[in-house]
Motif scaffolding. Sequence first.
Motif, PDB file in Angstrom:
ATOM      1  N   VAL A  75       0.834  -1.204   0.000  1.00  0.00           N
ATOM      2  CA  VAL A  75       0.000   0.000   0.000  1.00  0.00           C
ATOM      3  C   VAL A  75       0.865   1.249   0.000  1.00  0.00           C
ATOM      4  O   VAL A  75       0.638   2.183  -0.789  1.00  0.00           O
ATOM      5  N   ILE A  76       1.873   1.286   0.844  1.00  0.00           N
ATOM      6  CA  ILE A  76       2.749   2.465   0.899  1.00  0.00           C
ATOM      7  C   ILE A  76       3.473   2.660  -0.428  1.00  0.00           C
ATOM      8  O   ILE A  76       3.559   3.782  -0.955  1.00  0.00           O
ATOM      9  N   GLU A  77       3.984   1.572  -0.997  1.00  0.00           N
ATOM     10  CA  GLU A  77       4.681   1.677  -2.289  1.00  0.00           C
ATOM     11  C   GLU A  77       3.716   2.137  -3.374  1.00  0.00           C
ATOM     12  O   GLU A  77       4.055   3.004  -4.199  1.00  0.00           O
ATOM     13  N   GLY A  78       2.513   1.572  -3.386  1.00  0.00           N
ATOM     14  CA  GLY A  78       1.551   1.913  -4.429  1.00  0.00           C
ATOM     15  C   GLY A  78       1.059   3.340  -4.354  1.00  0.00           C
ATOM     16  O   GLY A  78       0.885   4.004  -5.386  1.00  0.00           O
ATOM     17  N   LEU A  79       0.837   3.838  -3.144  1.00  0.00           N
ATOM     18  CA  LEU A  79       0.362   5.210  -2.988  1.00  0.00           C
ATOM     19  C   LEU A  79       1.481   6.233  -3.192  1.00  0.00           C
ATOM     20  O   LEU A  79       1.213   7.427  -3.323  1.00  0.00           O
ATOM     21  N   SER A  80       2.722   5.783  -3.259  1.00  0.00           N
ATOM     22  CA  SER A  80       3.860   6.672  -3.482  1.00  0.00           C
ATOM     23  C   SER A  80       4.158   6.873  -4.964  1.00  0.00           C
ATOM     24  O   SER A  80       4.995   7.709  -5.321  1.00  0.00           O
ATOM     25  N   ARG A  81       3.492   6.120  -5.832  1.00  0.00           N
ATOM     26  CA  ARG A  81       3.748   6.240  -7.269  1.00  0.00           C
ATOM     27  C   ARG A  81       3.118   7.514  -7.843  1.00  0.00           C
ATOM     28  O   ARG A  81       2.182   8.080  -7.270  1.00  0.00           O
ATOM     29  N   ALA A  82       3.627   7.915  -9.007  1.00  0.00           N
ATOM     30  CA  ALA A  82       3.025   9.042  -9.713  1.00  0.00           C
ATOM     31  C   ALA A  82       1.568   8.732 -10.044  1.00  0.00           C
ATOM     32  O   ALA A  82       0.672   9.565  -9.827  1.00  0.00           O
ATOM     33  N   GLN A  83       1.313   7.550 -10.608  1.00  0.00           N
ATOM     34  CA  GLN A  83      -0.058   7.041 -10.742  1.00  0.00           C
ATOM     35  C   GLN A  83      -0.278   6.094  -9.572  1.00  0.00           C
ATOM     36  O   GLN A  83       0.208   4.967  -9.558  1.00  0.00           O
ATOM     37  N   LYS A  84      -0.994   6.568  -8.577  1.00  0.00           N
ATOM     38  CA  LYS A  84      -1.227   5.742  -7.398  1.00  0.00           C
ATOM     39  C   LYS A  84      -1.932   4.451  -7.801  1.00  0.00           C
ATOM     40  O   LYS A  84      -2.805   4.436  -8.680  1.00  0.00           O
ATOM     41  N   ALA A  85      -1.549   3.341  -7.155  1.00  0.00           N
ATOM     42  CA  ALA A  85      -2.102   2.033  -7.512  1.00  0.00           C
ATOM     43  C   ALA A  85      -2.072   1.119  -6.302  1.00  0.00           C
ATOM     44  O   ALA A  85      -1.210   1.260  -5.419  1.00  0.00           O
ATOM     45  N   LEU A  86      -3.010   0.183  -6.258  1.00  0.00           N
ATOM     46  CA  LEU A  86      -3.060  -0.828  -5.203  1.00  0.00           C
ATOM     47  C   LEU A  86      -3.271  -2.192  -5.849  1.00  0.00           C
ATOM     48  O   LEU A  86      -4.077  -2.321  -6.776  1.00  0.00           O
ATOM     49  N   PRO A  87      -2.577  -3.232  -5.387  1.00  0.00           N
ATOM     50  CA  PRO A  87      -2.732  -4.564  -5.979  1.00  0.00           C
ATOM     51  C   PRO A  87      -4.134  -5.131  -5.732  1.00  0.00           C
ATOM     52  O   PRO A  87      -4.646  -5.081  -4.611  1.00  0.00           O
ATOM     53  N   CYS A  88      -4.725  -5.682  -6.767  1.00  0.00           N
ATOM     54  CA  CYS A  88      -6.104  -6.172  -6.649  1.00  0.00           C
ATOM     55  C   CYS A  88      -6.218  -7.387  -5.734  1.00  0.00           C
ATOM     56  O   CYS A  88      -7.312  -7.718  -5.288  1.00  0.00           O
ATOM     57  N   ARG A  89      -5.101  -8.052  -5.423  1.00  0.00           N
ATOM     58  CA  ARG A  89      -5.186  -9.225  -4.552  1.00  0.00           C
ATOM     59  C   ARG A  89      -5.664  -8.849  -3.146  1.00  0.00           C
ATOM     60  O   ARG A  89      -6.150  -9.711  -2.406  1.00  0.00           O
ATOM     61  N   PHE A  90      -5.574  -7.563  -2.797  1.00  0.00           N
ATOM     62  CA  PHE A  90      -5.980  -7.148  -1.460  1.00  0.00           C
ATOM     63  C   PHE A  90      -7.472  -6.829  -1.370  1.00  0.00           C
ATOM     64  O   PHE A  90      -7.961  -6.438  -0.310  1.00  0.00           O
ATOM     65  N   PHE A  91      -8.208  -6.993  -2.449  1.00  0.00           N
ATOM     66  CA  PHE A  91      -9.660  -6.836  -2.404  1.00  0.00           C
ATOM     67  C   PHE A  91     -10.320  -7.834  -1.448  1.00  0.00           C
ATOM     68  O   PHE A  91     -11.358  -7.557  -0.869  1.00  0.00           O
ATOM     69  N   TYR A  92      -9.712  -9.008  -1.314  1.00  0.00           N
ATOM     70  CA  TYR A  92     -10.463 -10.149  -0.803  1.00  0.00           C
ATOM     71  C   TYR A  92     -10.268 -10.403   0.687  1.00  0.00           C
ATOM     72  O   TYR A  92      -9.849 -11.475   1.105  1.00  0.00           O
ATOM     73  N   ASP A  93     -10.619  -9.398   1.500  1.00  0.00           N
ATOM     74  CA  ASP A  93     -10.820  -9.689   2.911  1.00  0.00           C
ATOM     75  C   ASP A  93     -12.203 -10.320   3.033  1.00  0.00           C
ATOM     76  O   ASP A  93     -12.851 -10.618   2.014  1.00  0.00           O
ATOM     77  N   ALA A  94     -12.688 -10.560   4.239  1.00  0.00           N
ATOM     78  CA  ALA A  94     -13.978 -11.244   4.396  1.00  0.00           C
ATOM     79  C   ALA A  94     -15.106 -10.477   3.708  1.00  0.00           C
ATOM     80  O   ALA A  94     -15.923 -11.061   2.985  1.00  0.00           O
ATOM     81  N   ARG A  95     -15.158  -9.165   3.921  1.00  0.00           N
ATOM     82  CA  ARG A  95     -16.210  -8.360   3.304  1.00  0.00           C
ATOM     83  C   ARG A  95     -16.045  -8.312   1.792  1.00  0.00           C
ATOM     84  O   ARG A  95     -17.023  -8.423   1.042  1.00  0.00           O
ATOM     85  N   GLY A  96     -14.817  -8.151   1.321  1.00  0.00           N
ATOM     86  CA  GLY A  96     -14.583  -8.105  -0.118  1.00  0.00           C
ATOM     87  C   GLY A  96     -14.981  -9.395  -0.801  1.00  0.00           C
ATOM     88  O   GLY A  96     -15.562  -9.376  -1.901  1.00  0.00           O
ATOM     89  N   SER A  97     -14.709 -10.526  -0.169  1.00  0.00           N
ATOM     90  CA  SER A  97     -15.077 -11.812  -0.750  1.00  0.00           C
ATOM     91  C   SER A  97     -16.592 -11.945  -0.857  1.00  0.00           C
ATOM     92  O   SER A  97     -17.114 -12.451  -1.857  1.00  0.00           O
ATOM     93  N   CYS A  98     -17.306 -11.488   0.175  1.00  0.00           N
ATOM     94  CA  CYS A  98     -18.774 -11.528   0.129  1.00  0.00           C
ATOM     95  C   CYS A  98     -19.315 -10.627  -0.976  1.00  0.00           C
ATOM     96  O   CYS A  98     -20.244 -11.004  -1.701  1.00  0.00           O
ATOM     97  N   LEU A  99     -18.737  -9.440  -1.104  1.00  0.00           N
ATOM     98  CA  LEU A  99     -19.186  -8.523  -2.152  1.00  0.00           C
ATOM     99  C   LEU A  99     -18.924  -9.103  -3.535  1.00  0.00           C
ATOM    100  O   LEU A  99     -19.748  -8.948  -4.451  1.00  0.00           O
ATOM    101  N   PHE A 100     -17.772  -9.775  -3.706  1.00  0.00           N
ATOM    102  CA  PHE A 100     -17.503 -10.351  -5.020  1.00  0.00           C
ATOM    103  C   PHE A 100     -18.514 -11.453  -5.345  1.00  0.00           C
ATOM    104  O   PHE A 100     -18.941 -11.591  -6.499  1.00  0.00           O
ATOM    105  N   GLU A 101     -18.902 -12.242  -4.352  1.00  0.00           N
ATOM    106  CA  GLU A 101     -19.935 -13.257  -4.591  1.00  0.00           C
ATOM    107  C   GLU A 101     -21.227 -12.596  -5.058  1.00  0.00           C
ATOM    108  O   GLU A 101     -21.925 -13.121  -5.934  1.00  0.00           O
ATOM    109  N   GLU A 102     -21.554 -11.433  -4.479  1.00  0.00           N
ATOM    110  CA  GLU A 102     -22.738 -10.699  -4.936  1.00  0.00           C
ATOM    111  C   GLU A 102     -22.568 -10.248  -6.381  1.00  0.00           C
ATOM    112  O   GLU A 102     -23.509 -10.295  -7.184  1.00  0.00           O
ATOM    113  N   ILE A 103     -21.379  -9.784  -6.725  1.00  0.00           N
ATOM    114  CA  ILE A 103     -21.111  -9.324  -8.088  1.00  0.00           C
ATOM    115  C   ILE A 103     -21.388 -10.430  -9.101  1.00  0.00           C
ATOM    116  O   ILE A 103     -21.965 -10.192 -10.171  1.00  0.00           O
ATOM    117  N   THR A 104     -20.978 -11.653  -8.767  1.00  0.00           N
ATOM    118  CA  THR A 104     -21.128 -12.759  -9.721  1.00  0.00           C
ATOM    119  C   THR A 104     -22.596 -13.081 -10.014  1.00  0.00           C
ATOM    120  O   THR A 104     -22.885 -13.757 -11.002  1.00  0.00           O
TER     121      THR A 104
END
Length: 321
Positions: A25-54
């Motif tokens: 997170v610190i490395e990603g937010l320090s970039r000129a184009q701020k970015a965060l790895p998508c693998r961090f979406f999937y905490d418990a709440r994120g996993s539930c939301l993705f199931e809803e998306i499907t």
Amino acid sequence: MRHDPTLGRLPASVAAVAGDFSLSVIEGLSRAQKALPCRFFYDARGSCLFEEITQLPEYYPTRTEIGILNASAAEIANGFSSGDVLVEFGSGSSRKTEILLDRIADRIVYVPIDVSEAALAEAVLRLEEIYPALEIRPLVADFSTLTKLPHEFSGSRRTGFFPGSTIGNLAPNDAAALLAKFRKVLGERGRLIIGVDLKKDPRVLVRAYNDAAGVTAAFNLNLLVRINRELEGTFDLTTFHHKAIYNPRSGRIEMHLVSDRAQDVMVCGRHFHFVDGESIHTENSYKYTIPEFRALAERAGWKSSRVLTDASEQFSVHELI
């Protein structure tokens, strides 16, 4: 068949996972184009939301891939012999895998691989009830860094299963590198069944990642919720909005979190400034034509054996050997 819950277990450290999150997170937010790895979406709440998306009407990939697998399961199952190993990379709930297991559970060993020990345990308990004859050997690991399976599988023919077009989250060069890694893990006699989303009308793509109900927006914003909770972040969610666009030059959907005003945010005691309209790039989802993906697979040492699609050719399932 009951499994040995410790077999194939790789050492995992909660502290190491937390450290990876904070450093990324610190490395990603320090970039000129701020970015965060998508693998961090999937905490418990994120996993539930993705199931809803499907389940959303706009989100075609899951139901289309399931339709392809249902229509072709018998054909795919014919490629399995007694004693073969089915290796699923990033198995999660293993729901799609049941389409294959319905036909092969009595003659193969199933090796689900996932970084989440809790998700693996839940899936294994469910599968043991459904398939009492199935031998399950779960492996807690990050499939993107895995280089080999436990020695006990060295003499078995292995088939990899990688559904969901997860390969699309990687840039083409990185996708080729991951496919080459799968080639090594599965061995020269191995094969790979992989889901790949196809290029289509950009309006269909944008709707799939920007649903009317706002579930994908909540899924994207939940990444900031996680940063606030786990990394002492000070993101004000009311001042960021979700944005999904199709980049035709790169052939990908891009997801962003856009700041609605100039503001300052703290994460892990570090200060980050946002100008009005500045975004955090949170995910890519590359789309391919069938020839494009075949060429990508060949770069990684695979050969296309067959391609299965739906009638509208929105999605594809490739068998690579």
